[in-house]
Design a protein around this motif. Structure first.
Motif, PDB file in Angstrom:
ATOM      1  N   HIS A  11      56.040  37.084  48.167  1.00  5.72           N
ATOM      2  CA  HIS A  11      56.392  36.066  49.161  1.00  5.72           C
ATOM      3  C   HIS A  11      55.672  36.466  50.450  1.00  5.72           C
ATOM      4  O   HIS A  11      56.223  37.217  51.271  1.00  5.72           O
ATOM      5  CB  HIS A  11      57.904  36.025  49.343  1.00  5.72           C
ATOM      6  CG  HIS A  11      58.641  35.917  48.030  1.00  5.72           C
ATOM      7  ND1 HIS A  11      58.908  37.022  47.233  1.00  5.72           N
ATOM      8  CD2 HIS A  11      59.113  34.844  47.361  1.00  5.72           C
ATOM      9  CE1 HIS A  11      59.542  36.626  46.144  1.00  5.72           C
ATOM     10  NE2 HIS A  11      59.672  35.312  46.187  1.00  5.72           N
ATOM     11  N   LYS A  14      57.921  35.937  54.744  1.00 11.36           N
ATOM     12  CA  LYS A  14      59.334  36.050  54.398  1.00 11.36           C
ATOM     13  C   LYS A  14      60.023  34.684  54.445  1.00 11.36           C
ATOM     14  O   LYS A  14      59.945  33.980  55.458  1.00 11.36           O
ATOM     15  CB  LYS A  14      60.013  37.007  55.383  1.00 11.36           C
ATOM     16  CG  LYS A  14      61.498  37.251  55.146  1.00 11.36           C
ATOM     17  CD  LYS A  14      62.042  38.177  56.237  1.00 11.36           C
ATOM     18  CE  LYS A  14      63.502  38.474  56.028  1.00 11.36           C
ATOM     19  NZ  LYS A  14      63.720  39.366  54.875  1.00 11.36           N
ATOM     20  N   ASP A  35      53.692  41.310  49.820  1.00 10.55           N
ATOM     21  CA  ASP A  35      55.030  40.730  49.858  1.00 10.55           C
ATOM     22  C   ASP A  35      55.655  40.910  51.235  1.00 10.55           C
ATOM     23  O   ASP A  35      55.677  42.025  51.772  1.00 10.55           O
ATOM     24  CB  ASP A  35      55.916  41.414  48.814  1.00 10.55           C
ATOM     25  CG  ASP A  35      57.251  40.716  48.639  1.00 10.55           C
ATOM     26  OD1 ASP A  35      57.260  39.495  48.428  1.00 10.55           O
ATOM     27  OD2 ASP A  35      58.293  41.402  48.717  1.00 10.55           O
ATOM     28  N   ARG A  36      56.177  39.807  51.798  1.00 12.23           N
ATOM     29  CA  ARG A  36      56.838  39.828  53.106  1.00 12.23           C
ATOM     30  C   ARG A  36      55.970  40.528  54.164  1.00 12.23           C
ATOM     31  O   ARG A  36      56.446  41.291  54.990  1.00 12.23           O
ATOM     32  CB  ARG A  36      58.188  40.513  53.025  1.00 12.23           C
ATOM     33  CG  ARG A  36      59.318  39.606  52.540  1.00 12.23           C
ATOM     34  CD  ARG A  36      59.465  39.572  51.041  1.00 12.23           C
ATOM     35  NE  ARG A  36      60.681  38.874  50.633  1.00 12.23           N
ATOM     36  CZ  ARG A  36      61.078  38.749  49.376  1.00 12.23           C
ATOM     37  NH1 ARG A  36      60.360  39.269  48.392  1.00 12.23           N
ATOM     38  NH2 ARG A  36      62.175  38.094  49.081  1.00 12.23           N
ATOM     39  N   ALA A  39      56.752  37.505  58.878  1.00 12.96           N
ATOM     40  CA  ALA A  39      58.051  36.841  58.988  1.00 12.96           C
ATOM     41  C   ALA A  39      57.979  35.917  60.193  1.00 12.96           C
ATOM     42  O   ALA A  39      57.150  36.103  61.097  1.00 12.96           O
ATOM     43  CB  ALA A  39      59.179  37.853  59.133  1.00 12.96           C
ATOM     44  N   TRP A  52      60.363  47.415  61.913  1.00 14.87           N
ATOM     45  CA  TRP A  52      61.215  46.596  61.052  1.00 14.87           C
ATOM     46  C   TRP A  52      62.477  46.216  61.810  1.00 14.87           C
ATOM     47  O   TRP A  52      63.048  47.039  62.532  1.00 14.87           O
ATOM     48  CB  TRP A  52      61.574  47.374  59.788  1.00 14.87           C
ATOM     49  CG  TRP A  52      62.478  46.638  58.848  1.00 14.87           C
ATOM     50  CD1 TRP A  52      62.115  45.840  57.809  1.00 14.87           C
ATOM     51  CD2 TRP A  52      63.922  46.616  58.874  1.00 14.87           C
ATOM     52  NE1 TRP A  52      63.215  45.316  57.183  1.00 14.87           N
ATOM     53  CE2 TRP A  52      64.341  45.781  57.814  1.00 14.87           C
ATOM     54  CE3 TRP A  52      64.889  47.206  59.676  1.00 14.87           C
ATOM     55  CZ2 TRP A  52      65.688  45.533  57.536  1.00 14.87           C
ATOM     56  CZ3 TRP A  52      66.230  46.970  59.418  1.00 14.87           C
ATOM     57  CH2 TRP A  52      66.620  46.144  58.356  1.00 14.87           C
ATOM     58  N   CYS A  55      67.091  40.805  59.151  1.00 13.51           N
ATOM     59  CA  CYS A  55      66.667  39.454  58.787  1.00 13.51           C
ATOM     60  C   CYS A  55      67.224  38.372  59.709  1.00 13.51           C
ATOM     61  O   CYS A  55      66.676  37.271  59.773  1.00 13.51           O
ATOM     62  CB  CYS A  55      67.053  39.152  57.341  1.00 13.51           C
ATOM     63  SG  CYS A  55      68.828  39.222  56.999  1.00 13.51           S
ATOM     64  N   ARG A  60      65.226  31.608  57.932  1.00 10.89           N
ATOM     65  CA  ARG A  60      65.446  31.890  56.515  1.00 10.89           C
ATOM     66  C   ARG A  60      66.077  30.690  55.828  1.00 10.89           C
ATOM     67  O   ARG A  60      66.668  29.831  56.478  1.00 10.89           O
ATOM     68  CB  ARG A  60      66.361  33.114  56.352  1.00 10.89           C
ATOM     69  CG  ARG A  60      65.805  34.402  56.934  1.00 10.89           C
ATOM     70  CD  ARG A  60      66.857  35.494  56.871  1.00 10.89           C
ATOM     71  NE  ARG A  60      68.032  35.167  57.664  1.00 10.89           N
ATOM     72  CZ  ARG A  60      69.285  35.416  57.290  1.00 10.89           C
ATOM     73  NH1 ARG A  60      69.543  35.960  56.117  1.00 10.89           N
ATOM     74  NH2 ARG A  60      70.301  35.095  58.087  1.00 10.89           N
ATOM     75  N   THR A 127      61.079  43.101  54.333  1.00 13.62           N
ATOM     76  CA  THR A 127      62.127  42.859  53.351  1.00 13.62           C
ATOM     77  C   THR A 127      63.483  42.970  54.045  1.00 13.62           C
ATOM     78  O   THR A 127      63.567  43.263  55.238  1.00 13.62           O
ATOM     79  CB  THR A 127      62.054  43.882  52.214  1.00 13.62           C
ATOM     80  OG1 THR A 127      62.323  45.186  52.738  1.00 13.62           O
ATOM     81  CG2 THR A 127      60.669  43.875  51.562  1.00 13.62           C
ATOM     82  N   ASP A 128      64.560  42.771  53.273  1.00 12.28           N
ATOM     83  CA  ASP A 128      65.899  42.865  53.856  1.00 12.28           C
ATOM     84  C   ASP A 128      66.405  44.295  53.907  1.00 12.28           C
ATOM     85  O   ASP A 128      67.556  44.535  54.296  1.00 12.28           O
ATOM     86  CB  ASP A 128      66.891  42.004  53.062  1.00 12.28           C
ATOM     87  CG  ASP A 128      66.716  40.521  53.353  1.00 12.28           C
ATOM     88  OD1 ASP A 128      65.974  40.196  54.300  1.00 12.28           O
ATOM     89  OD2 ASP A 128      67.320  39.701  52.640  1.00 12.28           O
ATOM     90  N   ARG A 159      64.397  34.863  44.528  1.00 11.14           N
ATOM     91  CA  ARG A 159      63.240  35.370  45.284  1.00 11.14           C
ATOM     92  C   ARG A 159      62.916  36.819  44.923  1.00 11.14           C
ATOM     93  O   ARG A 159      62.696  37.671  45.777  1.00 11.14           O
ATOM     94  CB  ARG A 159      63.470  35.211  46.791  1.00 11.14           C
ATOM     95  CG  ARG A 159      63.707  33.753  47.199  1.00 11.14           C
ATOM     96  CD  ARG A 159      63.817  33.558  48.692  1.00 11.14           C
ATOM     97  NE  ARG A 159      62.562  33.867  49.355  1.00 11.14           N
ATOM     98  CZ  ARG A 159      61.509  33.052  49.424  1.00 11.14           C
ATOM     99  NH1 ARG A 159      61.535  31.878  48.828  1.00 11.14           N
ATOM    100  NH2 ARG A 159      60.420  33.410  50.064  1.00 11.14           N
TER     101      ARG A 159
END
Length: 246
Positions: A11, A14, A35-36, A39, A52, A55, A60, A127-128, A159
Motif C-alpha cells: 500500500h 497509507k 509499503d506505506r 501517508a 514515525w 495513525c 484513513r 505502518t500502525d 489491507r
C-alpha cells in the motif's frame, strides 16, 4: 505443516490504495519494500516528517470509507491511483502533492479533517506500529469470518501484506514469539493486529456493509485479525512459495 503464499500486497500511500505483487525482496529490519512509504497528514496532524507518528495524524478509511475503494499501481517514480468515482491519476508523490490532494478531497466525508500534505520519513514505513512491521494473513481465518457473517468478503478489507493458505484458522495467533520461513526470508512474529472500522467497508464500493468488528467480538472475543511480523533475515518471496513455522 506448511502453507502456500497466495498473494502479496503493498500500500504505497497509507490507506490510499493497494497494489498486487508477484514477488518481493524482503530486507531485514525493514517493512515490505514500497509499503506505506507515504501517508497523508490532515489539518489537525502533529507531524513534521522526521519520525514515525501514530495513525491518528493521517487520513484513513476508518473515518473516510471511500478511501478503501482506491487501488494503486507503481510506474517507476510515479503512482497511478484508481477509484470507481474518480478519473485515474498518475503522479509523483514527491513533486505533485497538489494534484493528489485535489484528486482525493472529493472522497472525504463532510466534517472530517481535510488532507493537507503527503508525508514521508526516509527509511521508515508508516505502518500502525512504531517498529518495521508487515502483516501475515491466514486465508482459513478469513474464511472463518466469512462463514460467521454468512457471505463472502474481499481480503482487501484487512489491507494485509502476505496472504497464505494451508494452516487451520487462527493458527497464526499461536506463532507470537516464534519465527516463520517464507521463501528465502525469515520473520519473527511479534503481535496480533487489532482492527478498526476500515474493515467494515466494501473495497469495491467504499460503503460500509459488513459488521466485521462485531463478528470478531461476538464469536471470538476480540477484534484482531492477522499477525504483525518483523523481517530478521531478508530474501526473495514469491507467490507460490512455502511458509513454514521454525
Amino acid at each position: 505443516m506448511t502453507a502456500t503464499i497466495q498473494s502479496l500486497w503493498r500500500h504505497p500511500i497509507k490507506a490510499h490504495g493497494r497494489e498486487s505483487l508477484d514477488e518481493v525482496a524482503l530486507i531485514a529490519g525493514q517493512c515490505l519494500p514500497g509499503d506505506r512509504v507515504w501517508a497523508v497528514a490532515h489539518e489537525a496532524a502533529r507531524v513534521d516528517g522526521t519520525e514515525w507518528v501514530k495513525c491518528g495524524n493521517f487520513t484513513r478509511a476508518a473515518g473516510s470509507p471511500q478511501l478503501m475503494a482506491i487501488s494503486a499501481r507503481t510506474e517507476g517514480d510515479r503512482l497511478v491511483m484508481m477509484h470507481p468515482d474518480r478519473p485515474d491519476l498518475r503522479f509523483d508523490p514527491e513533486a505533485d502533492e497538489a494534484a493528489f490532494l485535489d484528486w482525493v478531497r472529493p472522497l472525504m466525508p463532510d466534517g472530517r479533517a481535510a488532507p493537507t500534505r503527503i508525508i514521508r520519513v526516509p527509511g521508515v514505513g508508516m505502518t500502525d506500529s512504531s517498529w518495521p512491521s508487515l502483516t501475515l494473513c491466514n486465508m482459513a481465518t478469513h474464511r472463518a469470518v466469512e462463514q460467521k457473517l454468512g457471505h463472502e468478503l474481499s481480503i482487501h478489507r484487512w489491507r494485509g501484506n502476505i496472504w497464505f493458505d494451508g494452516f487451520p484458522d487462527w493458527a497464526e495467533f499461536d506463532w507470537i514469539g516464534q519465527q516463520v520461513k517464507i521463501g528465502e526470508a525469515i520473520l519473527q512474529v511479534r503481535e496480533r493486529t487489532t482492527r478498526c472500522l476500515a474493515t467494515t467497508v466494501n473495497p469495491d464500493t467504499g460503503e460500509r456493509d459488513a459488521d466485521t468488528l462485531g463478528t470478531l467480538e461476538q464469536n471470538w472475543g476480540h477484534k484482531d485479525f492477522s499477525v504483525k511480523a518483523e523481517v530478521i533475515q531478508g530474501g526473495q518471496v514469491r507467490v507460490g512459495d512455502k511458509l513454514e513455522l521454525l
